[in-house]
Enzyme design. Sequence first.
Site, mmCIF file in Angstrom:
data_model
loop_
_atom_site.group_PDB
_atom_site.id
_atom_site.type_symbol
_atom_site.label_atom_id
_atom_site.label_comp_id
_atom_site.label_asym_id
_atom_site.label_seq_id
_atom_site.Cartn_x
_atom_site.Cartn_y
_atom_site.Cartn_z
ATOM 1 N N ASP A 1 -5.432 -13.140 -3.766
ATOM 2 C CA ASP A 1 -6.236 -12.654 -2.947
ATOM 3 C C ASP A 1 -7.729 -13.442 -3.501
ATOM 4 O O ASP A 1 -7.812 -12.959 -4.475
ATOM 5 C CB ASP A 1 -6.239 -11.328 -3.521
ATOM 6 C CG ASP A 1 -6.811 -9.882 -2.487
ATOM 7 O OD1 ASP A 1 -6.734 -9.870 -1.579
ATOM 8 O OD2 ASP A 1 -7.568 -9.667 -3.475
ATOM 9 N N HIS B 1 -2.527 -9.012 7.772
ATOM 10 C CA HIS B 1 -2.965 -6.629 7.278
ATOM 11 C C HIS B 1 -4.635 -6.754 7.495
ATOM 12 O O HIS B 1 -5.332 -5.666 8.065
ATOM 13 C CB HIS B 1 -2.601 -6.546 5.739
ATOM 14 C CG HIS B 1 -3.306 -7.517 4.790
ATOM 15 N ND1 HIS B 1 -3.342 -8.252 4.350
ATOM 16 C CD2 HIS B 1 -4.093 -6.836 4.152
ATOM 17 C CE1 HIS B 1 -3.891 -9.212 3.393
ATOM 18 N NE2 HIS B 1 -4.815 -7.864 3.275
ATOM 19 N N GLU C 1 -6.192 -17.015 -1.085
ATOM 20 C CA GLU C 1 -7.348 -17.001 0.180
ATOM 21 C C GLU C 1 -9.121 -17.072 0.213
ATOM 22 O O GLU C 1 -9.414 -16.724 -1.367
ATOM 23 C CB GLU C 1 -6.933 -14.889 0.372
ATOM 24 C CG GLU C 1 -8.191 -14.617 1.775
ATOM 25 C CD GLU C 1 -8.061 -13.001 0.972
ATOM 26 O OE1 GLU C 1 -8.509 -12.154 2.269
ATOM 27 O OE2 GLU C 1 -8.201 -11.807 0.027
ATOM 28 N N ASP D 1 1.784 -10.847 -3.639
ATOM 29 C CA ASP D 1 0.054 -10.914 -3.521
ATOM 30 C C ASP D 1 -0.322 -10.890 -5.146
ATOM 31 O O ASP D 1 -0.846 -9.550 -5.242
ATOM 32 C CB ASP D 1 0.064 -9.663 -2.241
ATOM 33 C CG ASP D 1 -1.264 -10.195 -2.140
ATOM 34 O OD1 ASP D 1 -1.901 -10.856 -2.608
ATOM 35 O OD2 ASP D 1 -1.792 -9.670 -0.645
HETATM 36 O O1 TEU Z 1 -9.674 -9.807 1.672
HETATM 37 C C1 TEU Z 1 -10.799 -9.951 1.317
HETATM 38 C C2 TEU Z 1 -11.927 -9.840 2.347
HETATM 39 O O2 TEU Z 1 -12.530 -10.138 1.475
HETATM 40 C C3 TEU Z 1 -11.670 -7.847 2.686
HETATM 41 O O3 TEU Z 1 -12.711 -7.102 2.775
HETATM 42 C C4 TEU Z 1 -12.140 -9.194 4.230
HETATM 43 O O4 TEU Z 1 -13.313 -9.817 4.127
HETATM 44 C C5 TEU Z 1 -11.887 -7.855 5.461
HETATM 45 O O5 TEU Z 1 -10.525 -7.293 5.774
HETATM 46 C C6 TEU Z 1 -11.985 -8.752 6.836
HETATM 47 O O6 TEU Z 1 -12.443 -7.901 7.130
HETATM 48 C C7 TEU Z 1 -8.646 -9.607 0.552
HETATM 49 C C8 TEU Z 1 -7.620 -8.772 1.388
HETATM 50 O O7 TEU Z 1 -6.680 -9.448 2.351
HETATM 51 C C9 TEU Z 1 -8.052 -7.127 1.970
HETATM 52 O O8 TEU Z 1 -6.538 -6.803 2.702
HETATM 53 C C10 TEU Z 1 -8.210 -6.109 0.494
HETATM 54 O O9 TEU Z 1 -8.897 -5.618 0.838
HETATM 55 C C11 TEU Z 1 -9.143 -6.850 -0.636
HETATM 56 O O10 TEU Z 1 -9.049 -8.245 -0.391
HETATM 57 C C12 TEU Z 1 -9.868 -6.772 -1.344
HETATM 58 O O11 TEU Z 1 -8.584 -6.836 -2.553
#
Ligand code: TEU
Length: 538
Positions: A199, A315, A241, A98
């Site tokens: 990410d 997650h 993502e 990741d």
């Molecule tokens: O998530 C992207 C993100 O925008 C998240 O805040 C998402 O909107 C939220 O979890 C959904 O409610 C990624 C990762 O997958 C997440 O775990 C991280 O916290 C985030 O980026 C910051 O790196």
Amino acid sequence: MKQAWWKNAVIYQIYPRSFCDSNGDGIGDLQGIISKLDYLQELGIDAIWLSPIYRSPQDDNGYDISDYQDIDPIFGTLADMDELIAEAKKRNIRIIMDLVLNHSSDEHPWFLEAKKSRDNPYHDYYVWRDGTEGTYPNDLKAGFGGPAWEWVPECGQYYFHQFSVKQPDLNWENPKVREEIYKMIQWWVDRGVGGFRLDVIDQIAKEPDRRITADGPMLHPYLKEMSKAVFQQKELVTVGEAWSATPQSALLFSNPDGSELSMVFQFEHILLDQQPGKEKWDLAPLPFVTFKKVFEKWETTLYQKGWNSLFFENHDLPRSVSRFGNDGEYRVESAKMLAVCLHGMQGTPYIYQGQELGMTNVRMPIEDYRDIELLNMYRERIAAGYPEKEVMESVYAKGRDNARTPMQWNAEENAGFTSGTPWIKVNPNYREINAEAALAEEDSIFHFYQKLIRLRKELPILTEGSFTLLLPEDPDLFAYTRTFGTEELLVLCNFSDREVPCSLKKDWEAGEVLIANYDGGASDSLRPYEACMIRRTK
Ligand code: TEU
Ligand code: CA
């Protein structure tokens, strides 16, 4: 040309902190993962996407990296990582790392330097704006609550952070930053990793002055540069993502010429059960007909011009059986139905740890939650006067910790996840729902997934076939066909807890049932959460 390996692959996501703890400190680790590789091989997956295991202060469970080229001691060492890559390889499993490239931790040496002064050589690695204390450069908000700007007196400036204060955004406009990143990625490729999940990749090309956070004008040029520099080698798979992705932008991200990424995670189907224009916490029932049309749009627009990734869980999301199925009476049936629905489509399916067991959401008192996003929301909403009961309903439905309770391995104390005290409580239903029980039972959700994965390897129609949505307006049934040459496949799913009339089964009577979650039954209806896949030749 040889077909890319990831086109008929199934990828399993591990959230290392919650997967398996080998040393009793209550936190899952790399040795824990190694000890479960046989389990994953038995499931039949091709690759593991590991959520971040780099050195990190763990403000956001590792999505705040302070050293991209080291393993956090809570997870193990670089030697453990090499062992994991090698042990996985023996089982034909690739490891996908990741990459968190939008931001680093505020404890990363780059940031520790950057915040010292405006003329520090690392200052320009981050995004700064002049200002006076107390007057933010603009009103942009951070993902985890509060303003997206944080004051640093030493510089007399604000830095920009799209997530927590401890996750300062990297400045992609600086070519030195991009070079350092590519060097770091190459270092991991040389260590033998099989690919990367990127990410919030759509947020790297931010232009905060124009209030642009996602999908900035420089996004695709940066991706093309990075792809050329490091991704076009060794059959790497890359998945970005991208919450902002549309079918149109996905055609760029996943262009089959390989100029950007292999595929993106898009979230259109995930954003439907919330009130329009509001946050995910503002709950709304799932508009089922729209849900189907969203999949139809993605499946048809990307056909032969791009590549989909297929997921219901990760997650950050609630458990799919609780969200789209039924986690009570029909838990097993609906978990299998959701699996058929997703694994019948074109794209690369992802399974999130525990999904193959039908793990469910959890309800705990607020003190038992750990997630920064959830806890910040709780504080903000309680302060804003929301009733506690309503806030907790949002937590139960959408909190990220639903997916982060420990993996349920067996019926022993703490579900066999740890011999110590787990960092977050185990879901109390582990005595019934666990891997040991699932492996022992022929008809389990685990074995159902195993069969779906096998089918994807055996039947080119699952990888190649075109998609046609049937009964688009039906409020209960999700039905579609796949077509490839002279072959046709029907996927039939009942998303309701009632028996629903349906003539399609009869029409396909002569076909071969490849997989189903009920035996026999009436030919003119589908039982609660019934699902099947039927094949025939035209
Ligand atoms: O998530 C992207 C993100 O925008 C998240 O805040 C998402 O909107 C939220 O979890 C959904 O409610 C990624 C990762 O997958 C997440 O775990 C991280 O916290 C985030 O980026 C910051 O790196
Ligand atoms: Ca541990």
